[in-house]
Enzyme design. Structure first.
Site, PDB file in Angstrom:
ATOM      1  N   ASP A   1      -4.915   9.722   8.850  1.00  0.00           N
ATOM      2  CA  ASP A   1      -4.087   9.747   9.154  1.00  0.00           C
ATOM      3  C   ASP A   1      -3.333  10.208  10.576  1.00  0.00           C
ATOM      4  OD1 ASP A   1      -3.599   8.243   7.141  1.00  0.00           O
ATOM      5  OD2 ASP A   1      -3.427   9.786   5.505  1.00  0.00           O
TER       6      ASP A   1
ATOM      7  N   GLU B   1       0.553  -1.036  -0.384  1.00  0.00           N
ATOM      8  CA  GLU B   1      -0.167  -0.037   0.325  1.00  0.00           C
ATOM      9  C   GLU B   1       1.011   1.191  -0.094  1.00  0.00           C
ATOM     10  OE1 GLU B   1      -3.323   2.490   2.329  1.00  0.00           O
ATOM     11  OE2 GLU B   1      -3.170   0.041   3.470  1.00  0.00           O
TER      12      GLU B   1
END
Length: 237
Positions: free
Chosen positions: A65, A54
């Site tokens: 995030d 990824e």
């Protein structure tokens, strides 16, 4: 488009790992961090151990995030890393015959929209990308994007969480390509996250409902976590 879609490479790699008696490993990296010049070399090294990779597209305003990825993205952006740069680097490497594990790009909508869906699907396919993860694109609003990807054999990997309403799980499973991303916690990524013990029941419930492999992610950073969660998922991110 090839007879076998590119997103099928993702599923095949994960199932091959499970058939070999181990959990599939999906390492995540921020593209171009810590050094742009090492990007392809890092992908080659990860391909020796990772079943799928990824690649995070650096973005200035992420919603999923944690601090670690935010910092790596900031450094990458300041060094000039962008979605077009990533595509160019991957295309050059593929043209040179570089062999990599199946690649997934994780990006927020802004860079994808600016690039243009049709051009992105075409260029990503030429670069060897097999699929996309887009945390801020709801299923109901992603038809145009998914259609563009499908013309090139690419797929969008859908995310489910422990708080996803029951009635949404089946449509997300059916729409997902490559694998189903099972977020382990409600929140953002980060090493300090405590994964609740009941996550095993949640993962066990997804397995029989998903036509593609189920991979668990968020808060997983140690070998012990990979082993324990891997008993309840096909892969671990």
């Amino acid at each position: 488009m090839s007879e076998t879609p590119a997103h099928a490479r993702i599923s095949a790699a994960i199932r091959e790992a499970r058939d070999a008696g181990r959990v599939a490993l999906v390492p995540f990296i921020t593209a171009g961090y810590p050094e742009k010049a090492h990007f392809i070399a890092t992908l080659k090294a990860l391909s020796l151990r990772g079943d799928v990779i990824e690649i995070g597209v650096p973005f200035s305003d992420p919603l999923a995030d944690g601090v670690t990825i935010q910092r790596s993205s900031r450094i990458a952006i300041e060094s000039g890393v962008s979605l077009p740069w990533i595509i160019d680097e991957l295309t050059t490497a593929r043209t040179a015959g570089t062999q990599l594990a199946p690649l997934v790009l994780m990006s927020y909508m802004n860079p994808l929209f600016i690039y243009g869906y049709d051009a992105l699907a075409r260029d990503a396919a030429a670069a060897g990308v097999c699929g996309f993860i887009v945390p801020d694109l709801p299923l109901e609003e992603g038809g145009e994007f998914r259609a563009a990807l499908e013309t090139q054999g690419l797929g969008q990997i859908q995310l489910v969480t422990p708080t996803t309403p029951e009635e949404r799980i089946a449509p997300l499973c059916e729409a997902s390509r490559g694998f189903l991303y099972a977020v382990t916690v409600s929140g953002i990524t980060g090493g300090g996250i405590e994964i609740p013990p009941e996550v095993t029941d949640y993962l066990d419930g997804l397995q029989p409902r998903s036509p593609v492999p189920v991979c668990a992610g968020f808060g997983i950073r140690e070998a012990g976590q990979v082993t324990s969660i891997g008993r309840h998922a096909d892969g671990v991110i």
